[in-house]
Design an enzyme around this catalytic site. Sequence first.
Site, PDB file in Angstrom:
ATOM      1  N   HIS A  88       0.913  -1.267   0.102  1.00 51.84           N
ATOM      2  CA  HIS A  88       0.024  -0.117  -0.080  1.00 51.84           C
ATOM      3  C   HIS A  88       0.954   1.289   0.024  1.00 51.84           C
ATOM      4  O   HIS A  88       2.063   1.228   0.310  1.00 51.84           O
ATOM      5  CB  HIS A  88      -1.010  -0.075   1.203  1.00 51.84           C
ATOM      6  N   ARG A 101      -5.684   1.127   4.805  1.00 54.58           N
ATOM      7  CA  ARG A 101      -4.522   1.835   3.805  1.00 54.58           C
ATOM      8  C   ARG A 101      -4.725   0.668   2.726  1.00 54.58           C
ATOM      9  O   ARG A 101      -4.032   1.211   1.557  1.00 54.58           O
ATOM     10  CB  ARG A 101      -3.370   1.795   4.665  1.00 54.58           C
ATOM     11  N   GLU A 134      -1.347  -6.979   7.447  1.00 51.63           N
ATOM     12  CA  GLU A 134       0.226  -6.900   7.711  1.00 51.63           C
ATOM     13  C   GLU A 134       0.553  -7.694   8.732  1.00 51.63           C
ATOM     14  O   GLU A 134      -0.394  -8.107   9.600  1.00 51.63           O
ATOM     15  CB  GLU A 134       0.396  -5.500   8.057  1.00 51.63           C
ATOM     16  N   HIS A 146       0.121  -5.584   1.998  1.00 55.79           N
ATOM     17  CA  HIS A 146       1.452  -4.917   3.133  1.00 55.79           C
ATOM     18  C   HIS A 146       2.685  -5.624   2.787  1.00 55.79           C
ATOM     19  O   HIS A 146       3.006  -6.415   2.118  1.00 55.79           O
ATOM     20  CB  HIS A 146       0.843  -5.030   4.560  1.00 55.79           C
TER      21      HIS A 146
END
Length: 259
Positions: free
Chosen positions: A11, A62, A89, A188
């Site tokens: 991202h 995100r 993540e 991520h």
Amino acid sequence: MAKCKLVLLRHGEGAWNKENRFCSWVDQKLSCAGVKEAQDCGKLLKELGYEFDLVFTSILSRSIQTAWLVLGAMGQEWVPVEKSWRLNERHYGALIGLNRAEMALNHGEEQVKIWRRSYGVMPPPIDQSHPYFLEIYNDRRYETCDLPKDKLPRTESLKEVLDRLLPYWEEVIAPEIKKGKRVLISAHGNSTRALLKHLEGISDEEISSLTLPTGVPVALELDENLRPTKPHKLLGDEEAIQAAIKRVEDQGKVLVPAK
């Protein structure tokens, strides 16, 4: 011969990336720079002729916001987006919210590098006294997971990220690619590194050296068995990519005051 193309994407810069803090499962939107990174990524992919049939993201904003901005810049807003916590993540446990450079000063750069980049070492787990514990585990998005909240991670190494990501790859994403779908995975840094480790057979030692900057697409060409036919390629201006990689690597170093 390459049969399938796959694009992976870390991202765009998030608010805590900008502040050099361990963000992990705390939900943060993109910074202004991160919005531009995502839009520029979409423009680049459009210029290179990429089209997508399906996009996968984590359930963190995100990652989702990046996918939306990329598709918007490509004029492909209608492409379906599927979300899963398994693309989240890495869970950094008790390190969540801490500044990486300050951690390097207090614990040494080598220890911070081990926590950030090693394959099998987990940071200390988060517990209920942590200032972000309730923000994470009371978040309604985690009611959508295929695990009960009390079974969700409290800390992870990259190995645990790969372990929870692989079932989703094998059962959901890979079958779509084998059907001929052109897929973008907007995720991520660590979930992308884990997937690259699996696909390219990167060793436990070598994976610590793989750095992925924010907002830079990673192109893969795969055969019918979804094995890469050539090494992955970061798309974009090479000089800018190398500068972005250095910025990521410097995040875990002690800040040297400007003279």
